[in-house]
Design a protein around this motif. Structure first.
Motif, PDB file in Angstrom:
ATOM      1  N   ALA A 192      -1.949  11.625  11.760  1.00 25.91           N
ATOM      2  CA  ALA A 192      -2.746  10.463  12.174  1.00 25.91           C
ATOM      3  C   ALA A 192      -1.818   9.423  12.787  1.00 25.91           C
ATOM      4  O   ALA A 192      -1.400   8.483  12.117  1.00 25.91           O
ATOM      5  CB  ALA A 192      -3.497   9.872  10.972  1.00 25.91           C
TER       6      ALA A 192
ATOM      7  N   ALA B 249       3.095   1.025  10.619  1.00 27.38           N
ATOM      8  CA  ALA B 249       3.639   0.339   9.442  1.00 27.38           C
ATOM      9  C   ALA B 249       5.007   0.887   9.031  1.00 27.38           C
ATOM     10  O   ALA B 249       5.970   0.112   8.911  1.00 27.38           O
ATOM     11  CB  ALA B 249       2.646   0.416   8.281  1.00 27.38           C
TER      12      ALA B 249
ATOM     13  N   ASN C 169       0.813  -1.219   0.000  1.00 25.47           N
ATOM     14  CA  ASN C 169       0.000   0.000   0.000  1.00 25.47           C
ATOM     15  C   ASN C 169       0.848   1.271   0.000  1.00 25.47           C
ATOM     16  O   ASN C 169       0.580   2.226   0.720  1.00 25.47           O
ATOM     17  CB  ASN C 169      -0.944   0.004   1.207  1.00 25.47           C
TER      18      ASN C 169
ATOM     19  N   TRP D 112      -1.983   6.843  14.497  1.00 27.57           N
ATOM     20  CA  TRP D 112      -2.310   5.430  14.431  1.00 27.57           C
ATOM     21  C   TRP D 112      -1.857   4.801  13.109  1.00 27.57           C
ATOM     22  O   TRP D 112      -1.853   3.580  12.972  1.00 27.57           O
ATOM     23  CB  TRP D 112      -3.816   5.220  14.628  1.00 27.57           C
ATOM     24  N   HIS D 113      -1.458   5.630  12.134  1.00 22.86           N
ATOM     25  CA  HIS D 113      -0.936   5.112  10.876  1.00 22.86           C
ATOM     26  C   HIS D 113       0.587   5.001  10.886  1.00 22.86           C
ATOM     27  O   HIS D 113       1.191   4.659   9.867  1.00 22.86           O
ATOM     28  CB  HIS D 113      -1.355   6.017   9.712  1.00 22.86           C
ATOM     29  N   ALA D 114       1.213   5.294  12.020  1.00 20.17           N
ATOM     30  CA  ALA D 114       2.685   5.332  12.080  1.00 20.17           C
ATOM     31  C   ALA D 114       3.309   3.952  12.273  1.00 20.17           C
ATOM     32  O   ALA D 114       4.511   3.792  12.052  1.00 20.17           O
ATOM     33  CB  ALA D 114       3.133   6.255  13.213  1.00 20.17           C
TER      34      ALA D 114
ATOM     35  N   TYR E  57       4.116   1.645   0.774  1.00 19.27           N
ATOM     36  CA  TYR E  57       5.295   1.703   1.631  1.00 19.27           C
ATOM     37  C   TYR E  57       6.458   1.026   0.905  1.00 19.27           C
ATOM     38  O   TYR E  57       6.262   0.278  -0.055  1.00 19.27           O
ATOM     39  CB  TYR E  57       5.037   1.028   2.972  1.00 19.27           C
TER      40      TYR E  57
ATOM     41  N   ALA F  77       2.548  10.721   9.320  1.00 15.75           N
ATOM     42  CA  ALA F  77       1.592  10.007  10.167  1.00 15.75           C
ATOM     43  C   ALA F  77       1.634  10.530  11.601  1.00 15.75           C
ATOM     44  O   ALA F  77       0.591  10.761  12.216  1.00 15.75           O
ATOM     45  CB  ALA F  77       1.884   8.502  10.134  1.00 15.75           C
TER      46      ALA F  77
ATOM     47  N   ARG G 181       6.881   9.284   5.441  1.00 20.18           N
ATOM     48  CA  ARG G 181       5.534   8.812   5.741  1.00 20.18           C
ATOM     49  C   ARG G 181       5.331   8.655   7.245  1.00 20.18           C
ATOM     50  O   ARG G 181       4.239   8.922   7.763  1.00 20.18           O
ATOM     51  CB  ARG G 181       5.260   7.493   5.020  1.00 20.18           C
TER      52      ARG G 181
END
Length: 212
Positions: free
Chosen positions: A52, A58, A31, A54-56, A33, A48, A44
Motif C-alpha cells: 500500500a 510516514a 500508531n 500511500w502508507h509509505a 512507528y 508499505a 514498515r
C-alpha cells in the motif's frame, strides 16, 4: 563499551534508557512507528511500498528526520570538539523540551519531528575516530557483542567488561518500560520528565573528563 571506563559505561546506559523512554512514547503516539528504531521503520516502509504505497510517507519521513538528526548532531559534535558530550546531550534536551511544548499545544507532528531529530542526534555522543562507538538507540549490535562475549566465556577466553553490552540493552528496555508507563499515566507530562532526564545527563556529561 569495553573501551570506556566505568563512569562512561554508566553514562551510556543512562542515555540508552532515555532513548528507550522516548522511543516508547513516540511509538505509542505514532500508531506503531518508531522515533529511534529505524530498522523497524525501514521494514514498515518496505511493506508499505510492496502492498500500500500511500502508507509509505510516514516511515519515510521518520527515517529522513532521523538521518537529519544524526547529521546535525555530527556537525555539532565536530564543532564542540572535546565538549562533544555536553553539547550533544544539551541539543537532545532542547529538542525534547520543544517536543514537550508542542504536545502541550496539540502539535503532535511537531512533537514527533523533534523526537526523531533528538534520537538521531543522541547517537553522536560516543565517538572514536569520527565514527559512532556506541549506538544508543539500536541494540542489535549490542546483543551480537553480548553473544560473542558469551561464546568467549564458554571457550575459556572471557573479555573483561563484555557484560556491559547486557547492561546497555537492559537500559534501553528499562527506559522503554518507563516511557510506556508514563505515556499511559501522564501523557502530557511524560515528555517533560524525559526532557528533565536529558538535562540531568547534560550535568553528568559536564562532570566527565573531556576527551578528544
Amino acid at each position: 563499551m569495553i573501551q570506556y571506563d566505568r563512569n562512561r559505561r554508566r553514562f551510556a546506559v543512562a542515555l540508552a534508557a532515555l532513548a528507550g523512554c522516548v522511543d516508547a512514547i513516540g511509538f505509542l503516539s505514532a500508531n506503531g512507528y518508531f522515533v529511534s528504531f529505524m530498522s523497524g521503520n525501514t521494514t514498515r516502509l518496505g511493506v508499505a511500498l510492496g502492498t500500500a504505497p500511500w502508507h509509505a510517507l510516514a516511515p519515510a519521513l521518520l527515517i529522513a528526520g532521523f538521518v537529519g538528526g544524526v547529521t546535525g548532531g555530527s556537525l555539532l559534535a565536530m564543532a564542540a570538539g572535546r565538549w562533544r558530550k555536553p553539547a550533544i546531550t544539551g541539543l537532545v534536551a532542547l529538542l525534547l523540551l520543544i517536543g514537550a511544548g508542542a504536545r502541550a499545544l496539540g502539535a503532535e507532528y511537531v512533537m514527533l519531528a523533534t523526537l526523531v531529530l533528538a534520537m538521531g542526534a543522541i547517537n553522536n555522543t560516543f565517538q572514536r575516530g569520527g565514527e559512532v562507538a556506541i549506538g544508543l538507540t539500536y541494540m542489535t549490535g549490542a546483543l551480537v557483542r553480548l553473544g560473542q562475549g558469551l561464546a568467549l566465556h564458554l571457550a575459556g577466553r572471557p573479555i573483561p567488561g563484555s557484560a556491559s553490552w547486557a547492561w546497555l540493552w537492559g537500559g534501553l528496555l528499562a527506559g522503554a518500560v518507563t516511557g510506556a508507563f508514563l505515556e499511559d499515566r501522564l501523557p502530557f507530562g511524560c515528555l517533560w520528565i524525559a526532557a528533565g532526564w536529558a538535562l540531568i545527563m547534560v550535568l553528568v556529561a559536564c562532570r566527565l573528563p573531556t576527551e578528544s
